[in-house]
Design a protein around this motif. Structure first.
Motif, PDB file in Angstrom:
ATOM      1  N   HIS A 120       0.947  -1.177  -0.035  1.00 45.05           N
ATOM      2  CA  HIS A 120      -0.056  -0.026  -0.090  1.00 45.05           C
ATOM      3  C   HIS A 120       0.937   1.296  -0.130  1.00 45.05           C
ATOM      4  O   HIS A 120       0.424   2.253  -0.905  1.00 45.05           O
ATOM      5  N   HIS A 167       1.001   4.919  -2.763  1.00 44.57           N
ATOM      6  CA  HIS A 167       0.871   6.115  -2.105  1.00 44.57           C
ATOM      7  C   HIS A 167       2.243   6.737  -3.018  1.00 44.57           C
ATOM      8  O   HIS A 167       2.073   7.946  -3.454  1.00 44.57           O
ATOM      9  N   ALA A 180      -0.431   9.887   6.043  1.00 47.37           N
ATOM     10  CA  ALA A 180      -1.662   9.297   5.799  1.00 47.37           C
ATOM     11  C   ALA A 180      -2.235   9.041   7.195  1.00 47.37           C
ATOM     12  O   ALA A 180      -1.732   9.444   8.133  1.00 47.37           O
ATOM     13  N   HIS A 183       0.333   6.357   8.177  1.00 43.50           N
ATOM     14  CA  HIS A 183       1.727   6.340   7.936  1.00 43.50           C
ATOM     15  C   HIS A 183       2.389   7.822   7.791  1.00 43.50           C
ATOM     16  O   HIS A 183       1.472   8.419   7.179  1.00 43.50           O
ATOM     17  N   ASP A 191      -7.025   6.852  -0.195  1.00 45.99           N
ATOM     18  CA  ASP A 191      -6.874   5.721  -0.570  1.00 45.99           C
ATOM     19  C   ASP A 191      -7.475   5.454  -1.826  1.00 45.99           C
ATOM     20  O   ASP A 191      -8.727   5.745  -1.843  1.00 45.99           O
TER      21      ASP A 191
HETATM   22 ZN    ZN Z   1      -3.455   4.822   2.495  1.00 42.80          ZN
END
Ligand code: ZN
Ligand code: KG4
Length: 350
Positions: free
Chosen positions: A111, A115, A136, A139, A303
């Motif tokens: 993932h 990004h 995010a 993260h 996302d």
């Molecule tokens: Zn994300």
């Protein structure tokens, strides 16, 4: 090459069809905000049940929106981590079933790599190398991107992620989930210099982040503020001052990373990268200091399946196809990614 990208890592069910890792033909996101809003955060059990209910229609809508049938696909890219295990499993098992039934290669995607590469979904793309600040809900990191699949982690959060800080402060202020959008909206009518909340810059050369001290400072301030009869400070001032403290730290860290590496191209990604105050401050700083700054449109920051299709496309070009035994991973640091042998300069096959 047509790639279907699927992401169910957290609370959005998303699917998209992307051609050659660049041109998005369709991108469908089913948000679960209404489900989680009353709880002030994502409830994992509810998230996986919602993915189960929505993934098939979301993926079918992505395919019909692109005007193609499943058998026209050249690859199916699915997020396998990091994220919520129950949620990830829904996406992966759907991807496996589609791959098996139609005999289409399956690609396991990280993932975070989605990004980091999301800027390549735009028409204006950076040259390598560049620095990506990913901010995010789960993260916060700065990564030196030398090529597709060639990443060096320069710094990351030691505690809360930037988005998590927005969400927690919104919860403390009774504003619901997710916090970023509502804090940004309130901030527009508040004074960002009203309260000097702390900025944790850590040691002078550190590129790591820490937002837990800021969160505690805001929580203590709000506790006292609520006890005052006619507080001179408005709710909007608290939101604006908090937002300014986060933006300030993010920009300062990115400037440090730029000095340390000599890399003058900066990219932002992740849900917090939608934030207009952050974009504006980086745009001004870039103009003043003569460096290049790129940001994806908001729907590619939060996302989405398109960034997963893009990352999966480059893994696929490299022959990194998964078999049906592939599993999900709640933790999946970038250093665990297999290197890519091709080093494309831009979108499209290299
Ligand atoms: Zn994300
Ligand atoms: O990238 P994302 O959709 O999901 C994760 O991978 O975590 O990011 C979601 C996070 C949430 O914490 C949300 O509050 C934050 O992004 N966010 C924002 C804004 N829009 C979303 N934070 C600040 N300002 C915004 N405009």
């Amino acid at each position: 090459m047509f790639v279907l990208g699927i992401d169910t890592s957290c609370d959005d069910t998303s699917a998209a069809v992307v051609v050659d890792g660049h041109q998005t033909l369709s991108s469908v996101v089913h948000s679960q905000i209404n489900i989680h809003h009353p709880y002030g955060g994502v409830v994992p059990e509810l998230a996986s049940r919602e993915h189960l209910r929505n993934l098939v229609p979301v993926a079918e809508k992505a395919l019909s929106g692109a005007g193609i049938r499943p058998e026209d696909l050249h690859g199916i890219a699915v997020t396998v981590g990091p994220g919520l295990i129950g949620s990830l499993l829904i996406g992966l098992y759907y991807g496996k079933a589609l791959s098996y039934v139609h005999n289409i290669p399956l690609v396991a995607v990280n993932h975070l790599e989605g990004h980091i590469l999301s800027i390549f979904l735009e028409d204006e793309i950076p040259d390598f190398p560049f620095l990506t600040l990913t901010v995010a809900g789960g993260h916060t990191s700065i990564v030196h991107v030398r090529g597709f699949g060639n990443y060096e982690l320069l710094g990351q959060t030691l505690d809360d992620a930037a988005g998590e800080a927005f969400d927690k402060i919104a919860k403390i202020l009774g504003l619901g989930y997710p916090g970023g959008v509502v804090i940004e909206r309130l901030s527009q009518s508040g004074r960002k210099d009203r309260i000097g909340f702390p900025r944790a810059l850590l040691s002078p050369d550190s590129l790591d982040f820490s937002f837990s001290g800021l969160k505690t400072a805001v929580a203590l301030f709000v506790k006292k503020w609520r006890q005052e009869k006619n507080p001179p400070v408005k709710l909007e001032d608290i939101a604006a001052s908090f937002q300014e403290a986060v933006v300030d730290v993010l920009v300062q860290k990115l400037m440090r990373a730029r000095e340390k590496t000599g890399v003058n191209t900066l990219v932002i990604a992740g849900g917090v990268a939608c934030n207009k105050a952050l974009r504006e401050k980086l745009r001004e700083t870039a103009e003043r200091n003569g460096f290049k700054f790129y940001y994806p449109r908001p729907s590619y920051c939060t996302d989405n399946g398109a960034m997963i299709a893009l990352a999966g496309y480059h893994r696929m070009l490299d022959g990194q196809v998964a078999d049906l035994s592939v599993d999900v991973r709640s933790r999946f640091p970038l250093k665990d990614l297999r290197p890519l042998s091709h080093r494309a300069k831009g979108p499209g096959p290299s």
